[in-house]
Design an enzyme around this catalytic site. Structure first.
Site, short mmCIF file in Angstrom:
data_model
loop_
_atom_site.label_atom_id
_atom_site.label_comp_id
_atom_site.label_asym_id
_atom_site.label_seq_id
_atom_site.Cartn_x
_atom_site.Cartn_y
_atom_site.Cartn_z
N LYS A 22 0.65 2.00 16.29
CA LYS A 22 1.11 3.41 15.51
C LYS A 22 -0.10 4.06 15.31
O LYS A 22 -1.01 3.56 14.73
CB LYS A 22 1.93 3.03 14.42
CG LYS A 22 2.85 3.88 14.00
CD LYS A 22 3.73 3.73 12.81
CE LYS A 22 3.28 3.36 11.51
NZ LYS A 22 4.31 2.79 10.64
N GLU A 54 6.02 -4.30 10.22
CA GLU A 54 4.94 -3.57 10.39
C GLU A 54 3.72 -4.54 10.20
O GLU A 54 3.65 -5.68 9.41
CB GLU A 54 4.67 -2.35 9.46
CG GLU A 54 3.81 -1.56 9.50
CD GLU A 54 3.61 -0.44 8.79
OE1 GLU A 54 4.37 -0.22 7.81
OE2 GLU A 54 3.17 0.57 9.15
N ASN A 110 0.95 -1.28 0.05
CA ASN A 110 -0.05 0.09 0.07
C ASN A 110 0.99 1.24 0.00
O ASN A 110 1.85 1.33 0.59
CB ASN A 110 -0.73 0.04 1.38
CG ASN A 110 -0.17 -0.07 2.64
OD1 ASN A 110 0.26 -1.21 2.78
ND2 ASN A 110 0.06 1.00 3.22
N LYS A 170 -1.48 7.82 13.05
CA LYS A 170 -1.21 8.98 12.13
C LYS A 170 -1.12 10.24 13.01
O LYS A 170 -1.98 10.51 13.84
CB LYS A 170 -2.15 9.08 10.95
CG LYS A 170 -2.01 7.89 10.10
CD LYS A 170 -0.62 7.54 9.63
CE LYS A 170 -0.60 6.48 8.58
NZ LYS A 170 0.51 6.02 8.32
N GLU A 208 7.68 9.02 13.03
CA GLU A 208 8.05 8.34 11.99
C GLU A 208 7.89 9.47 10.87
O GLU A 208 6.94 10.29 10.83
CB GLU A 208 7.25 7.23 11.77
CG GLU A 208 7.40 6.88 10.42
CD GLU A 208 6.53 5.33 10.21
OE1 GLU A 208 6.50 4.72 11.13
OE2 GLU A 208 5.97 4.88 9.15
N ASP A 248 3.31 8.70 13.27
CA ASP A 248 3.74 8.85 11.96
C ASP A 248 2.94 9.81 11.12
O ASP A 248 1.81 9.93 10.96
CB ASP A 248 3.33 7.32 11.11
CG ASP A 248 3.94 7.42 9.44
OD1 ASP A 248 4.39 8.26 9.35
OD2 ASP A 248 3.46 6.37 9.04
N TYR A 270 -0.80 -4.65 9.38
CA TYR A 270 -2.08 -3.81 9.41
C TYR A 270 -3.17 -4.72 9.74
O TYR A 270 -3.88 -5.25 8.90
CB TYR A 270 -2.11 -3.26 8.12
CG TYR A 270 -1.25 -2.22 7.36
CD1 TYR A 270 -1.00 -0.82 8.04
CD2 TYR A 270 -0.35 -2.64 6.66
CE1 TYR A 270 -0.10 -0.25 7.44
CE2 TYR A 270 0.91 -1.87 6.07
CZ TYR A 270 0.89 -0.58 6.41
OH TYR A 270 1.66 0.19 6.20
N GLU A 272 10.55 4.23 4.34
CA GLU A 272 9.41 3.53 3.45
C GLU A 272 9.37 4.04 2.09
O GLU A 272 8.90 3.31 1.18
CB GLU A 272 8.22 3.45 4.12
CG GLU A 272 7.40 4.85 4.28
CD GLU A 272 6.15 4.84 4.96
OE1 GLU A 272 5.91 4.51 6.07
OE2 GLU A 272 5.02 4.80 4.16
N ASP A 301 10.94 -0.87 2.30
CA ASP A 301 9.91 -1.97 2.00
C ASP A 301 10.09 -2.58 0.74
O ASP A 301 10.18 -2.00 -0.45
CB ASP A 301 8.63 -1.26 1.84
CG ASP A 301 7.35 -2.16 1.49
OD1 ASP A 301 7.53 -3.39 1.17
OD2 ASP A 301 6.19 -1.77 1.82
N HIS A 360 8.49 -1.36 6.40
CA HIS A 360 7.18 -1.00 6.23
C HIS A 360 6.14 -2.05 5.27
O HIS A 360 6.94 -2.77 4.73
CB HIS A 360 7.07 0.36 5.41
CG HIS A 360 5.79 0.73 4.35
ND1 HIS A 360 5.43 0.31 3.36
CD2 HIS A 360 4.67 1.53 4.88
CE1 HIS A 360 4.25 0.78 2.84
NE2 HIS A 360 3.83 1.65 3.88
N LYS A 366 18.06 3.44 -17.31
CA LYS A 366 19.19 4.25 -16.87
C LYS A 366 19.33 4.19 -15.20
O LYS A 366 18.31 3.95 -14.72
CB LYS A 366 19.13 5.59 -17.39
CG LYS A 366 19.01 5.88 -18.79
CD LYS A 366 18.63 7.24 -19.30
CE LYS A 366 19.57 8.35 -18.80
NZ LYS A 366 19.18 9.64 -19.20
N TYR A 424 -5.41 5.70 11.56
CA TYR A 424 -5.85 6.65 10.23
C TYR A 424 -6.88 7.88 10.77
O TYR A 424 -7.66 7.42 11.98
CB TYR A 424 -6.05 5.92 9.36
CG TYR A 424 -4.97 5.03 8.78
CD1 TYR A 424 -4.13 5.51 7.42
CD2 TYR A 424 -4.72 3.86 9.20
CE1 TYR A 424 -3.37 4.84 7.10
CE2 TYR A 424 -3.59 3.18 8.79
CZ TYR A 424 -2.97 3.65 7.55
OH TYR A 424 -1.67 2.99 6.97
#
Ligand SMILES: [Mg+2]
Length: 387
Positions: free
Chosen positions: A182, A341, A53, A184, A239, A213, A343, A265, A292, A322, A100, A156
């Site tokens: 954790k 981590e 994500n 936000k 974070e 975070d 979720y 991350e 990640d 992450h 490149k 969140y």
């Protein structure tokens, strides 16, 4: 052996949640299936990969550049010396031909998704869990860790979500067996965020059980204002305060915040990770690195990043990726990282671990099955089979 088919498809992530920068309602995820002619249990071995994500699916790049290169390759370009398994390093080189240097974020997700599917297939062909294969090949003489530290990433900003709902969410994580959570910050005012932090601290007890975070939202002045306000709480980490590529900001912030910080991350290559270590003021005795693999060219690149960290005096235990996916969980166990981590209730069905794996006092074990273990996560496997 040979690869008989490579399929890719983008799926919507379809989630209303929001961090300091983006909402996830339009987010997509690329899924890749690499099918081989090797039979296990009477069926062709197929490796699966998906991107974490936070970055959009990469279907266009996969279809236009990376998959055609693999389809045009000779067996010698893709197989190991025995000719009986895939060689992820050769496959990485093949995908990166005619590319490149620099500009990593443009393509690192596409390459990372294929890399995950390739490692899944390699371990399935060897009929071993990926974490044990990694410990044997790259872990020195140390066996894979039997359990991995995990923390619940959530908190969140949802439309209409108040402090009680935030506390209920965090209580739910503790009930699931997590010790640390954790949340936000940076999507509201400092005053509002401090009220949110204090509400969560009422649930988790001590600051050492909470990380915050900011998702790269702050300028230096705001980052410092938050740092000064956060310091008394003694949080586990602070974070991604500023833009992920603003190493100067990160280094300046360290002068104002003596407690642990975390970032990485959104750095997608060895070169970007090395610049963080060279110029970001990160402290090997307390800070955390969150690269990640699924967003940054995959495990082939990750091994180079881990070697660079070793050379720069960092322990692999300071790396906690992450993404909350099973690929990083296997890397954490096999290559002795500091954790992973997780979720628990968001980004489904990609996030999270095998269905029968329980979180006990903030640690998870790994399923005893060959490959990454996605078949042991029923909803994810159902989706993978539609690719
Ligand atoms: Mg983050």
């Amino acid at each position: 052996m040979k690869i008989t088919d490579i399929r890719e498809r983008s799926f919507p992530l379809d989630s209303p949640l929001r961090n300091a920068y983006i909402d996830f309602s339009q987010m997509t995820c690329s899924v890749v299936a690499v099918e081989t002619d090797v039979l296990r249990d009477g069926k062709p071995v197929t490796g699966y990969g998906f991107n974490s994500n936070g970055r959009y699916g990469a279907g266009g790049l996969l279809r236009e550049r990376f998959l055609p290169r693999l389809q045009a390759a000779t067996p010698n370009d893709l197989l190991d010396e025995s000719g009986s398994n895939l060689d992820p390093f050769k496959i990485h080189t093949c995908m990166m031909s005619n590319e490149k240097p620099g500009g990593h974020g443009e393509r690192s997700v596409a390459v990372g998704v294929v890399d995950m599917a390739v490692w899944d297939a390699v371990a399935k062909i060897e009929e071993r869990p990926l974490n044990r294969l990694l410990a044997d090949r790259f872990g020195g003489d140390v066996p894979a860790d039997e359990r991995v530290y995990v923390y619940a990433a959530g908190g969140y900003y949802y439309p209409g979500k108040g402090l009680e709902a935030l506390q209920d969410e965090m209580r739910g994580y503790l009930d699931l067996g997590y010790r640390d959570v954790k949340m936000k910050i940076g999507g509201a005012s400092l005053t509002e965020d401090l009220a949110r932090i204090e509400a969560v601290l009422d649930v988790v007890g001590k600051g050492e059980h909470l990380m915050v975070d900011a998702n790269g939202r702050f300028d230096l002045q705001t980052a410092v204002a938050y740092a000064e306000a956060l310091a008394p709480y003694g949080l586990k980490w602070y974070e991604e305060a500023g833009d992920p590529l603003d190493y100067d900001l990160q280094a300046a912030l360290a002068k104002h915040y003596g407690l642990p910080m975390a970032t990485g991350e959104n750095l997608f290559s060895l070169q970007d990770a090395r610049n963080l270590i060279r110029h970001g003021g990160m402290r090997p005795d307390r800070d955390w690195l969150q690269f990640d693999c699924a967003l940054s060219y995959g495990l082939v690149e990750y091994l180079k990043i881990l070697a660079m960290l070793r050379d720069e005096g960092w322990s692999s235990r300071r790396v906690v990726p992450h993404g909350g996916h099973q690929m990083s969980l296997n890397i954490a166990a096999g290559l002795h990282l500091g954790g992973n981590e997780s979720y628990p209730r968001v980004f489904q069905p990609y996030g999270g671990f095998a269905d029968d794996v329980e979180v006990v006092d903030g640690f998870v074990g790994l399923p005893d099955c060959s490959g990454i273990g996605m078949e042991r996560k029923a909803k994810l496997y159902e989706l993978l089979q539609t690719v």
